[in-house]
Scaffold this active site. Structure first.
Site, PDB file in Angstrom:
ATOM      1  N   LYS A  35      21.550  65.676  23.775  1.00 16.58           N
ATOM      2  CA  LYS A  35      20.526  65.368  24.780  1.00 16.58           C
ATOM      3  C   LYS A  35      20.763  63.958  25.297  1.00 16.58           C
ATOM      4  O   LYS A  35      20.921  63.020  24.510  1.00 16.58           O
ATOM      5  CB  LYS A  35      19.125  65.456  24.154  1.00 16.58           C
ATOM      6  CG  LYS A  35      18.007  65.599  25.178  1.00 16.58           C
ATOM      7  CD  LYS A  35      17.991  66.996  25.759  1.00 16.58           C
ATOM      8  CE  LYS A  35      16.671  67.310  26.440  1.00 16.58           C
ATOM      9  NZ  LYS A  35      16.650  68.698  26.956  1.00 16.58           N
ATOM     10  N   THR A  80      18.844  70.827  21.804  1.00 16.84           N
ATOM     11  CA  THR A  80      18.762  69.495  22.401  1.00 16.84           C
ATOM     12  C   THR A  80      17.307  69.078  22.612  1.00 16.84           C
ATOM     13  O   THR A  80      16.990  67.886  22.582  1.00 16.84           O
ATOM     14  CB  THR A  80      19.518  69.441  23.736  1.00 16.84           C
ATOM     15  OG1 THR A  80      18.912  70.334  24.677  1.00 16.84           O
ATOM     16  CG2 THR A  80      20.980  69.819  23.542  1.00 16.84           C
ATOM     17  N   ASP A  81      16.417  70.035  22.802  1.00 17.17           N
ATOM     18  CA  ASP A  81      14.998  69.701  22.906  1.00 17.17           C
ATOM     19  C   ASP A  81      14.473  69.158  21.583  1.00 17.17           C
ATOM     20  O   ASP A  81      13.642  68.242  21.561  1.00 17.17           O
ATOM     21  CB  ASP A  81      14.197  70.929  23.335  1.00 17.17           C
ATOM     22  CG  ASP A  81      12.760  70.584  23.686  1.00 17.17           C
ATOM     23  OD1 ASP A  81      12.550  69.877  24.692  1.00 17.17           O
ATOM     24  OD2 ASP A  81      11.850  70.994  22.937  1.00 17.17           O
ATOM     25  N   PHE A 204      44.020  29.742  41.409  1.00 13.88           N
ATOM     26  CA  PHE A 204      45.003  30.782  41.085  1.00 13.88           C
ATOM     27  C   PHE A 204      46.287  30.432  41.827  1.00 13.88           C
ATOM     28  O   PHE A 204      46.408  30.673  43.032  1.00 13.88           O
ATOM     29  CB  PHE A 204      44.481  32.164  41.493  1.00 13.88           C
ATOM     30  CG  PHE A 204      45.392  33.293  41.106  1.00 13.88           C
ATOM     31  CD1 PHE A 204      45.745  33.505  39.778  1.00 13.88           C
ATOM     32  CD2 PHE A 204      45.904  34.153  42.064  1.00 13.88           C
ATOM     33  CE1 PHE A 204      46.587  34.541  39.416  1.00 13.88           C
ATOM     34  CE2 PHE A 204      46.750  35.198  41.715  1.00 13.88           C
ATOM     35  CZ  PHE A 204      47.090  35.387  40.384  1.00 13.88           C
ATOM     36  N   ARG A 221      38.706  27.990  44.762  1.00 13.39           N
ATOM     37  CA  ARG A 221      38.184  29.230  45.326  1.00 13.39           C
ATOM     38  C   ARG A 221      36.855  29.593  44.684  1.00 13.39           C
ATOM     39  O   ARG A 221      36.479  29.057  43.628  1.00 13.39           O
ATOM     40  CB  ARG A 221      39.174  30.375  45.094  1.00 13.39           C
ATOM     41  CG  ARG A 221      39.407  30.688  43.620  1.00 13.39           C
ATOM     42  CD  ARG A 221      40.312  31.880  43.410  1.00 13.39           C
ATOM     43  NE  ARG A 221      40.468  32.173  41.979  1.00 13.39           N
ATOM     44  CZ  ARG A 221      41.050  33.273  41.510  1.00 13.39           C
ATOM     45  NH1 ARG A 221      41.527  34.178  42.351  1.00 13.39           N
ATOM     46  NH2 ARG A 221      41.150  33.471  40.205  1.00 13.39           N
ATOM     47  N   VAL A 269      41.310  34.381  35.969  1.00 11.53           N
ATOM     48  CA  VAL A 269      40.287  35.202  35.325  1.00 11.53           C
ATOM     49  C   VAL A 269      40.718  35.521  33.899  1.00 11.53           C
ATOM     50  O   VAL A 269      39.905  35.530  32.967  1.00 11.53           O
ATOM     51  CB  VAL A 269      40.046  36.493  36.127  1.00 11.53           C
ATOM     52  CG1 VAL A 269      39.010  37.371  35.440  1.00 11.53           C
ATOM     53  CG2 VAL A 269      39.607  36.174  37.553  1.00 11.53           C
ATOM     54  N   GLN A 270      42.014  35.763  33.716  1.00 14.67           N
ATOM     55  CA  GLN A 270      42.536  36.108  32.395  1.00 14.67           C
ATOM     56  C   GLN A 270      42.208  35.028  31.365  1.00 14.67           C
ATOM     57  O   GLN A 270      41.809  35.322  30.236  1.00 14.67           O
ATOM     58  CB  GLN A 270      44.056  36.317  32.454  1.00 14.67           C
ATOM     59  CG  GLN A 270      44.482  37.612  33.119  1.00 14.67           C
ATOM     60  CD  GLN A 270      44.665  37.488  34.615  1.00 14.67           C
ATOM     61  OE1 GLN A 270      44.044  36.652  35.259  1.00 14.67           O
ATOM     62  NE2 GLN A 270      45.534  38.326  35.171  1.00 14.67           N
ATOM     63  N   ASN A 296      37.403  41.061  39.788  1.00 14.28           N
ATOM     64  CA  ASN A 296      37.385  39.865  40.627  1.00 14.28           C
ATOM     65  C   ASN A 296      36.749  40.208  41.971  1.00 14.28           C
ATOM     66  O   ASN A 296      37.373  40.836  42.820  1.00 14.28           O
ATOM     67  CB  ASN A 296      38.808  39.341  40.812  1.00 14.28           C
ATOM     68  CG  ASN A 296      38.839  37.918  41.321  1.00 14.28           C
ATOM     69  OD1 ASN A 296      37.798  37.335  41.604  1.00 14.28           O
ATOM     70  ND2 ASN A 296      40.024  37.357  41.427  1.00 14.28           N
ATOM     71  N   HIS A 298      35.827  39.402  45.461  1.00 13.35           N
ATOM     72  CA  HIS A 298      36.416  38.437  46.380  1.00 13.35           C
ATOM     73  C   HIS A 298      35.424  37.955  47.441  1.00 13.35           C
ATOM     74  O   HIS A 298      34.597  38.715  47.942  1.00 13.35           O
ATOM     75  CB  HIS A 298      37.626  39.052  47.083  1.00 13.35           C
ATOM     76  CG  HIS A 298      38.693  39.512  46.143  1.00 13.35           C
ATOM     77  ND1 HIS A 298      39.378  38.649  45.310  1.00 13.35           N
ATOM     78  CD2 HIS A 298      39.205  40.744  45.890  1.00 13.35           C
ATOM     79  CE1 HIS A 298      40.260  39.328  44.601  1.00 13.35           C
ATOM     80  NE2 HIS A 298      40.162  40.604  44.926  1.00 13.35           N
TER      81      HIS A 298
END
Length: 342
Positions: A35, A80-81, A204, A221, A269-270, A296, A298
């Site tokens: 569920k 599932t109920d 970068f 940036r 970013v890495q 990223n 932009h």
């Protein structure tokens, strides 16, 4: 998932040696049912200061037998109920301290109650309610208190006893997997939807320069991303799950933003991602592995050169937000010799 069956059931042999031989050609290699999207709110009313947890819960079971699939025999199926009802009843019985602890309570219940259940997977997402704060002075409209005060009062800023505000800065989720034959408790916590942006201190440069490249070196940036981070615990007994979640979130934000006055340089970013993951493992010894994804987002500079008569000079103030396409950076950092389910 198919609009129509590939062959009509009436054309298949239902019994006899030929039918058994055909069945032996195939095996069910993965299965499960459950569920999803069970919404539950729990209020702790002990004393005048109330606390709340609103969750969306999914419970999935894997049975030892395949007879429900192969024979249409439902005798082992926990409906599932019934799973949905279990969520509410265990919330009433045990309360909800954290998503992880409640998920563990649910998973252990299904394994201990139903001997024919081989594996339980519980997924929980928490709604980001935060206790409301108010300025109790008479200076209404001249200032405000942010809703992240950590004490019961902070000058004129006071936390409310029973009123909350929805603050979707980031979403808290977890996955708990318990298998009857494996004593290890797999508990994975996560953050998603943490959108952050800084206007400088990001660069970068010096990346591959070949015939496919059009992007110039970026010495300064905008850096914007929507962080998703998950981590797995090797020790679930000594950890405060709520504190650990706040710690990871704080680590991610600090490594992204840096000092409030001067910031922190981000050469990629890495690198920012790696610094966050490393600090998580440094600070939280109960965590064995951490995984992060940072798309990223932009923001491209609008070219004003054709419009010098209207707006002379260079433009470093107006940008075009661009969601698609976007770069995606991800990594997983693990303690050596440890395995995970991430």
């Amino acid at each position: 998932m198919f609009a129509t069956p590939l062959r009509q059931l009436s054309s298949l042999k239902r019994s006899g040696i030929a039918g058994q031989e055909q069945a032996q050609l195939y095996e069910i290699t993965n299965k499960g049912y459950g569920k999803d999207a069970v919404k539950v709110m729990h209020i702790n009313r002990k004393g005048p200061v109330h606390s709340i947890q609103e969750l969306e819960v999914g419970t999935h079971l894997k049975l030892y037998s395949n007879k429900d699939y192969m024979l249409g025999n439902n005798s082992d199926v926990v409906a599932t109920d019934s799973q949905k009802n279990t969520v509410y009843l265990l919330a009433k019985k045990h309360g909800i301290e954290s998503p992880e602890k409640f998920a563990l309570i649910l998973a252990k219940h299904f394994l201990s109650t139903y001997a024919h259940v081989e594996e339980v997977h519980v997924h929980v997402e928490a709604y980001p309610w935060q206790r409301m704060t108010q300025d109790v002075s008479d200076n209404i409209g001249k200032g405000y208190c942010e809703n992240n005060c950590n004490s019961r009062s902070n000058g004129n800023c006071q936390l409310h006893n029973h009123a909350f505000i929805f603050t979707p800065t980031a979403h808290d989720y977890c996955d708990v997997i318990l298998t009857r034959q494996d004593p290890k408790q797999t508990v994975i916590s996560g953050i998603k939807g943490l959108r952050v942006l800084k206007t400088t201190q990001s660069s970068f440069v010096n990346f591959v320069d070949d015939e496919f490249r059009t992007l110039a070196d970026q010495y300064d940036r905008i850096f914007s991303t929507v962080v998703e981070c998950s981590w797995e615990y090797s020790d679930t007994e000594s950890v405060n799950f709520l504190h650990a979640w706040e710690t990871v979130k704080d680590i991610v934000v600090r490594n992204f933003a840096g000092d409030p006055s001067v910031g922190i340089p981000s050469p990629s970013v890495q690198h920012t991602l790696y610094l966050s993951e490393k600090q998580v493992l440094d600070v939280l010894p109960q965590v064995s592995v951490v995984s992060m994804t940072m798309p990223n987002k932009h923001y491209f500079n609008f070219d004003t050169k054709p419009f010098q008569q209207l707006v002379p000079g260079e433009n470093n103030e107006v940008f075009i937000p661009t969601d698609k396409p976007h770069g995606t950076i991800y990594a997983q950092l693990s303690r050596k010799s440890l395995k995970s389910h991430l």
